[in-house]
Design a protein around this motif. Structure first.
Motif, mmCIF file in Angstrom:
data_model
loop_
_atom_site.group_PDB
_atom_site.id
_atom_site.type_symbol
_atom_site.label_atom_id
_atom_site.label_comp_id
_atom_site.label_asym_id
_atom_site.label_seq_id
_atom_site.Cartn_x
_atom_site.Cartn_y
_atom_site.Cartn_z
ATOM 1 N N GLU A 87 -7.409 -5.551 29.981
ATOM 2 C CA GLU A 87 -8.484 -4.711 29.448
ATOM 3 C C GLU A 87 -7.982 -3.284 29.211
ATOM 4 O O GLU A 87 -8.257 -2.687 28.168
ATOM 5 C CB GLU A 87 -9.682 -4.708 30.397
ATOM 6 C CG GLU A 87 -10.455 -6.008 30.355
ATOM 7 C CD GLU A 87 -11.564 -6.081 31.366
ATOM 8 O OE1 GLU A 87 -12.653 -6.559 30.989
ATOM 9 O OE2 GLU A 87 -11.368 -5.668 32.541
ATOM 10 N N ASP A 103 -24.987 -10.028 32.675
ATOM 11 C CA ASP A 103 -23.937 -10.657 33.483
ATOM 12 C C ASP A 103 -23.994 -12.157 33.203
ATOM 13 O O ASP A 103 -25.059 -12.688 32.886
ATOM 14 C CB ASP A 103 -24.121 -10.394 34.980
ATOM 15 C CG ASP A 103 -22.788 -10.421 35.722
ATOM 16 O OD1 ASP A 103 -22.349 -9.366 36.213
ATOM 17 O OD2 ASP A 103 -22.152 -11.508 35.804
ATOM 18 N N THR A 113 -14.604 -7.972 26.344
ATOM 19 C CA THR A 113 -14.921 -6.583 26.677
ATOM 20 C C THR A 113 -14.722 -5.676 25.471
ATOM 21 O O THR A 113 -15.559 -4.811 25.188
ATOM 22 C CB THR A 113 -14.091 -6.106 27.877
ATOM 23 O OG1 THR A 113 -14.429 -6.902 29.016
ATOM 24 C CG2 THR A 113 -14.365 -4.644 28.187
ATOM 25 N N SER A 115 -23.062 -13.004 28.141
ATOM 26 C CA SER A 115 -21.918 -12.112 28.012
ATOM 27 C C SER A 115 -22.334 -10.768 27.431
ATOM 28 O O SER A 115 -23.166 -10.706 26.518
ATOM 29 C CB SER A 115 -20.866 -12.745 27.096
ATOM 30 O OG SER A 115 -19.859 -11.816 26.773
ATOM 31 N N HIS A 116 -21.719 -9.715 27.926
ATOM 32 C CA HIS A 116 -21.962 -8.384 27.363
ATOM 33 C C HIS A 116 -21.549 -8.326 25.895
ATOM 34 O O HIS A 116 -22.064 -7.501 25.146
ATOM 35 C CB HIS A 116 -21.275 -7.291 28.173
ATOM 36 C CG HIS A 116 -19.807 -7.506 28.411
ATOM 37 N ND1 HIS A 116 -19.206 -7.120 29.587
ATOM 38 C CD2 HIS A 116 -18.821 -8.047 27.667
ATOM 39 C CE1 HIS A 116 -17.918 -7.403 29.539
ATOM 40 N NE2 HIS A 116 -17.669 -7.965 28.394
ATOM 41 N N THR A 133 -14.209 -9.967 33.983
ATOM 42 C CA THR A 133 -14.335 -9.568 32.584
ATOM 43 C C THR A 133 -12.969 -9.732 31.913
ATOM 44 O O THR A 133 -11.927 -9.607 32.559
ATOM 45 C CB THR A 133 -14.829 -8.112 32.469
ATOM 46 O OG1 THR A 133 -13.966 -7.255 33.218
ATOM 47 C CG2 THR A 133 -16.258 -7.973 32.959
ATOM 48 N N LEU A 159 -16.045 -2.758 34.963
ATOM 49 C CA LEU A 159 -15.279 -3.970 34.672
ATOM 50 C C LEU A 159 -14.715 -4.620 35.934
ATOM 51 O O LEU A 159 -14.715 -4.035 37.003
ATOM 52 C CB LEU A 159 -14.162 -3.650 33.683
ATOM 53 C CG LEU A 159 -14.632 -3.051 32.357
ATOM 54 C CD1 LEU A 159 -13.439 -2.690 31.487
ATOM 55 C CD2 LEU A 159 -15.570 -3.997 31.623
ATOM 56 N N THR A 203 -22.385 -4.747 32.659
ATOM 57 C CA THR A 203 -21.727 -5.579 33.672
ATOM 58 C C THR A 203 -22.523 -5.445 34.966
ATOM 59 O O THR A 203 -22.156 -4.670 35.854
ATOM 60 C CB THR A 203 -20.266 -5.128 33.877
ATOM 61 O OG1 THR A 203 -20.256 -3.710 34.113
ATOM 62 C CG2 THR A 203 -19.406 -5.452 32.663
#
Length: 188
Positions: free
Chosen positions: A147, A52, A116, A80-81, A111, A99, A28
């Motif tokens: 999250e 990112d 995630t 995206s991660h 996020t 995050l 991130t």
């Protein structure tokens, strides 16, 4: 020694773990503070892969790295991660997630729990034995609360034969204070 803010503690853990030549991920990127710290630690023979989705994050991070002539130590990826496995397959020594949303930018672009969780699952497949995965959770906004709701139970069920999982949090601050989940892999 005074107690550390969560982000400062993350950097302290990274400094004690990441050595020259390491391959690491900033999942991130944000404004590039973690990417810069990782670039300092990996030395000329290591490398940072930073993710990112926002172009502003890549620009801020590139500028931050450029100020210290460390741009060559990092690959900045606008994606995206959750898609890190599309870019990497080699063992990774450390992975950091900070995050939330990009400070100073649109707070609605934060996020999200689904991506995630997918990213953390993918990160664990990349994490080398002895590797460290750090996740800072900011749960004072709706996306962060979601999250927290999915990540804590997920990491709590990780095999104790393969992982050590630590939760670092303040207990005398008004909630929702940010906190850290630290995961160390110690077997294949």
């Amino acid at each position: 020694m005074p107690l550390l803010k969560t982000v400062t503690f993350v950097h302290t853990l990274l400094a004690g773990h990441v050595v020259a030549g390491a391959r690491v991920i900033d999942a991130t990127m944000g404004n590039g503070h973690d990417t810069l710290q990782l670039a300092r630690l990996v030395g000329d023979t290591g490398h940072v892969y930073a993710f990112d989705i926002q172009s502003e994050a890549l620009a801020a991070t590139a500028a931050r790295l450029g100020c210290e002539n460390l741009r060559a130590r990092a690959t900045l990826i606008q994606d995206s991660h959750a898609r890190m496995l599309d870019y990497l397959s080699e063992p990774i020594n450390a992975i950091v997630f900070n995050l939330g949303y990009l400070p100073g930018a649109d707070k609605s672009c934060a996020t999200q729990a689904t991506s995630t969780l997918a990213a953390v699952r993918n990160a664990l497949t990349l994490l080398a034995p002895g590797g460290l995965l750090l996740i800072t959770i900011y749960w004072g906004h709706p996306a962060g609360a979601s999250e927290k709701k999915v990540l804590e139970p997920f990491v709590a069920q990780l095999s104790p034969e393969q992982y050590r999982v630590l939760k670092y949090e303040f207990i005398n601050r008004a909630n929702p204070a940010p906190y850290l989940l630290a995961i160390e892999r110690f077997t294949n």
